[in-house]
Write an enzyme that holds these catalytic residues in place. Structure first.
Site, PDB file in Angstrom:
ATOM      1  N   ASP A  86     -82.047  13.609  49.420  1.00 44.47           N
ATOM      2  CA  ASP A  86     -83.421  13.639  48.905  1.00 44.47           C
ATOM      3  C   ASP A  86     -83.307  13.325  47.416  1.00 44.47           C
ATOM      4  O   ASP A  86     -82.815  14.139  46.634  1.00 44.47           O
ATOM      5  CB  ASP A  86     -84.032  15.032  49.129  1.00 44.47           C
ATOM      6  CG  ASP A  86     -85.424  15.147  48.511  1.00 44.47           C
ATOM      7  OD1 ASP A  86     -85.860  14.216  47.804  1.00 44.47           O
ATOM      8  OD2 ASP A  86     -86.076  16.196  48.742  1.00 44.47           O
ATOM      9  N   TYR A 135    -100.301   7.239  43.712  1.00 43.93           N
ATOM     10  CA  TYR A 135     -99.240   6.233  43.875  1.00 43.93           C
ATOM     11  C   TYR A 135     -99.261   5.245  42.710  1.00 43.93           C
ATOM     12  O   TYR A 135     -98.214   4.884  42.160  1.00 43.93           O
ATOM     13  CB  TYR A 135     -99.467   5.521  45.211  1.00 43.93           C
ATOM     14  CG  TYR A 135     -98.458   4.470  45.605  1.00 43.93           C
ATOM     15  CD1 TYR A 135     -97.195   4.814  46.083  1.00 43.93           C
ATOM     16  CD2 TYR A 135     -98.787   3.108  45.557  1.00 43.93           C
ATOM     17  CE1 TYR A 135     -96.287   3.839  46.496  1.00 43.93           C
ATOM     18  CE2 TYR A 135     -97.888   2.135  45.965  1.00 43.93           C
ATOM     19  CZ  TYR A 135     -96.640   2.497  46.432  1.00 43.93           C
ATOM     20  OH  TYR A 135     -95.752   1.539  46.846  1.00 43.93           O
ATOM     21  N   ILE A 189     -95.965  -6.026  51.744  1.00 47.57           N
ATOM     22  CA  ILE A 189     -94.765  -6.483  52.461  1.00 47.57           C
ATOM     23  C   ILE A 189     -94.815  -5.885  53.867  1.00 47.57           C
ATOM     24  O   ILE A 189     -95.184  -4.717  54.039  1.00 47.57           O
ATOM     25  CB  ILE A 189     -93.471  -6.007  51.728  1.00 47.57           C
ATOM     26  CG1 ILE A 189     -93.488  -6.408  50.238  1.00 47.57           C
ATOM     27  CG2 ILE A 189     -92.220  -6.543  52.428  1.00 47.57           C
ATOM     28  CD1 ILE A 189     -93.502  -7.877  49.925  1.00 47.57           C
TER      29      ILE A 189
HETATM   30  N1  LIG Z   1     -94.161  -2.358  51.842  1.00 50.37           N
HETATM   31  C1  LIG Z   1     -94.992  -2.646  50.876  1.00 50.37           C
HETATM   32  O1  LIG Z   1     -96.035  -3.286  51.089  1.00 50.37           O
HETATM   33  C2  LIG Z   1     -94.688  -2.219  49.458  1.00 50.37           C
HETATM   34  C3  LIG Z   1     -95.488  -2.720  48.426  1.00 50.37           C
HETATM   35  C4  LIG Z   1     -95.233  -2.321  47.115  1.00 50.37           C
HETATM   36  C5  LIG Z   1     -94.186  -1.469  46.846  1.00 50.37           C
HETATM   37  N2  LIG Z   1     -93.419  -0.996  47.874  1.00 50.37           N
HETATM   38  C6  LIG Z   1     -92.334  -0.071  47.536  1.00 50.37           C
HETATM   39  O2  LIG Z   1     -91.117  -0.593  48.017  1.00 50.37           O
HETATM   40  C7  LIG Z   1     -90.243   0.487  48.365  1.00 50.37           C
HETATM   41  C8  LIG Z   1     -89.743   0.302  49.780  1.00 50.37           C
HETATM   42  O3  LIG Z   1     -90.873   0.202  50.624  1.00 50.37           O
HETATM   43  P1  LIG Z   1     -90.768  -0.006  52.198  1.00 50.37           P
HETATM   44  O4  LIG Z   1     -91.993  -0.722  52.594  1.00 50.37           O
HETATM   45  O5  LIG Z   1     -89.437  -0.493  52.573  1.00 50.37           O
HETATM   46  O6  LIG Z   1     -90.964   1.519  52.650  1.00 50.37           O
HETATM   47  P2  LIG Z   1     -90.476   2.309  53.954  1.00 50.37           P
HETATM   48  O7  LIG Z   1     -91.440   3.442  54.129  1.00 50.37           O
HETATM   49  O8  LIG Z   1     -90.233   1.366  55.070  1.00 50.37           O
HETATM   50  O9  LIG Z   1     -89.064   2.881  53.458  1.00 50.37           O
HETATM   51  C9  LIG Z   1     -88.986   3.874  52.469  1.00 50.37           C
HETATM   52  C10 LIG Z   1     -87.737   4.690  52.703  1.00 50.37           C
HETATM   53  O10 LIG Z   1     -87.648   5.692  51.664  1.00 50.37           O
HETATM   54  C11 LIG Z   1     -87.139   6.879  52.257  1.00 50.37           C
HETATM   55  N3  LIG Z   1     -87.492   8.045  51.463  1.00 50.37           N
HETATM   56  C12 LIG Z   1     -88.717   8.602  51.318  1.00 50.37           C
HETATM   57  N4  LIG Z   1     -88.636   9.699  50.540  1.00 50.37           N
HETATM   58  C13 LIG Z   1     -87.335   9.822  50.169  1.00 50.37           C
HETATM   59  C14 LIG Z   1     -86.616  10.759  49.379  1.00 50.37           C
HETATM   60  N5  LIG Z   1     -87.222  11.808  48.826  1.00 50.37           N
HETATM   61  N6  LIG Z   1     -85.283  10.575  49.210  1.00 50.37           N
HETATM   62  C15 LIG Z   1     -84.648   9.535  49.804  1.00 50.37           C
HETATM   63  N7  LIG Z   1     -85.271   8.624  50.578  1.00 50.37           N
HETATM   64  C16 LIG Z   1     -86.603   8.776  50.753  1.00 50.37           C
HETATM   65  C17 LIG Z   1     -87.790   6.903  53.643  1.00 50.37           C
HETATM   66  O11 LIG Z   1     -87.117   7.764  54.538  1.00 50.37           O
HETATM   67  C18 LIG Z   1     -87.730   5.434  54.044  1.00 50.37           C
HETATM   68  O12 LIG Z   1     -86.547   5.137  54.741  1.00 50.37           O
HETATM   69  C19 LIG Z   1     -91.044   1.768  48.147  1.00 50.37           C
HETATM   70  O13 LIG Z   1     -90.725   2.304  46.884  1.00 50.37           O
HETATM   71  C20 LIG Z   1     -92.476   1.290  48.170  1.00 50.37           C
HETATM   72  O14 LIG Z   1     -93.337   2.147  47.447  1.00 50.37           O
HETATM   73  C21 LIG Z   1     -93.644  -1.359  49.165  1.00 50.37           C
END
Ligand SMILES: NC(=O)c1ccc[n+]([C@@H]2O[C@H](COP(=O)([O-])OP(=O)(O)OC[C@H]3O[C@@H](n4cnc5c(N)ncnc54)[C@H](O)[C@@H]3O)[C@@H](O)[C@H]2O)c1
Length: 267
Positions: free
Chosen positions: A78, A173, A206
């Site tokens: 975490d 966020y 994404i």
């Molecule tokens: N997908 C999108 O559209 C998008 C857009 C802008 C930014 N982002 C950012 O990109 C990053 C990745 O996004 P994604 O779409 O792959 O998300 P996702 O939800 O598929 O993956 C996020 C991962 O983070 C892990 N996680 C959450 N809390 C945690 C903690 N306390 N410690 C360790 N791991 C933890 C989760 O278990 C998960 O595996 C994130 O920071 C997200 O905010 C995503």
């Protein structure tokens, strides 16, 4: 007074990138791990879902060519918990080559509006996205400084930080992801003297499961309407940018924010 000219140190052949957020099956983190492994990195694939990331690391390890000296280790952590981060780095120190790169991808959304967001939710969103990025940076940067070859830190904000709200997240966020931008600039400023770069990426929508499930085609079409490329992005398109930012080729790129959003924001 003599002027010291800093030189660029090549990365060692055996080097580790830590990638957080590698637990989600369709997330950006796994794509980044695959890409960096294909480019010769050993990887600590970190996630709060330890079982998922360990299984993923075992899968990647089984795919390594015979005789490969690269290592891929799944680390449950975490990132917002200092004791858990310390324990994760104890494993990384023991099991992997020197840390040269850190990719902070782990993050959580918050769909709550300004009147819905409670103090507890606010703290969690700030802690995971903001403090988690800081704790991982502190631990990784110490190792990079000791390693003496500089390093690469890539943090993850969002275009929601620019818009104040987005397709799946609102004020909390946006605030946390804006904090990640300031944190990145501070990191770049303070650690540059050690040859460490820090940059922040701002993804647009994404195609992952961050919203709790696969995006429907209808939802994707709605999200695409104000994107010049007329589509949402794929995780591998974010991985391509990160691969450049952790490479030796990006040695003079630091403190910058790069959108990966199909042209939604131009500046
Ligand atoms: N997908 C999108 O559209 C998008 C857009 C802008 C930014 N982002 C950012 O990109 C990053 C990745 O996004 P994604 O779409 O792959 O998300 P996702 O939800 O598929 O993956 C996020 C991962 O983070 C892990 N996680 C959450 N809390 C945690 C903690 N306390 N410690 C360790 N791991 C933890 C989760 O278990 C998960 O595996 C994130 O920071 C997200 O905010 C995503």
């Amino acid at each position: 007074m003599s002027l010291e000219i800093k030189t660029i140190q090549p990365f060692p052949a055996q080097r580790t990138a830590i990638v957080t957020g590698a637990g989600a099956e369709r997330g950006i983190g796994r794509r980044v791990v695959r890409k960096l492994v294909s480019e010769g990195w050993s990887v600590a694939a970190a996630d709060i879902d330890g079982a998922a990331t360990e299984a993923f690391a075992a899968e990647i390890t089984a795919e390594l060519p015979e005789g490969s000296t690269q290592k891929v280790v799944g680390v449950g952590v975490d990132i917002s918990d200092q004791a858990a981060v310390d324990a994760a780095f104890a494993r990384i120190d023991a099991e992997l080559p020197p840390v040269v790169a850190l990719v902070n991808l782990a993050g959580i959304p918050s769909p709550h509006s300004i009147f819905e967001i409670t103090s507890e939710i606010w703290d969690k969103v700030m802690n995971v996205n903001g403090k988690g990025t800081l704790l991982m940076t502190q631990a990784a940067a110490k190792r990079m400084i000791d390693g003496g070859v500089g390093g690469r830190i890539v943090n993850t904000s969002s275009i929601t930080a620019l818009d104040g709200g987005g397709t799946f997240s609102k004020t909390g966020y946006a605030a946390a992801k804006a904090a990640v931008q300031g944190l990145t600039r501070g990191t770049a400023r303070e650690l540059g003297k050690h040859g460490i770069t820090a940059n922040v990426i701002l993804p647009g929508p994404i195609d992952t499961d961050i919203m709790g499930g696969t995006l429907t085609d209808e939802r994707k079409a709605g999200m695409s309407s104000n994107i010049p490329l007329e589509r949402v992005g794929q995780p591998e398109e974010v991985a391509g940018l990160i691969s450049f930012l952790v490479s030796e080729d990006s040695s003079f790129v630091s403190g910058t924010s790069i959108n990966v959003d199909g042209g939604k924001h131009m500046h």
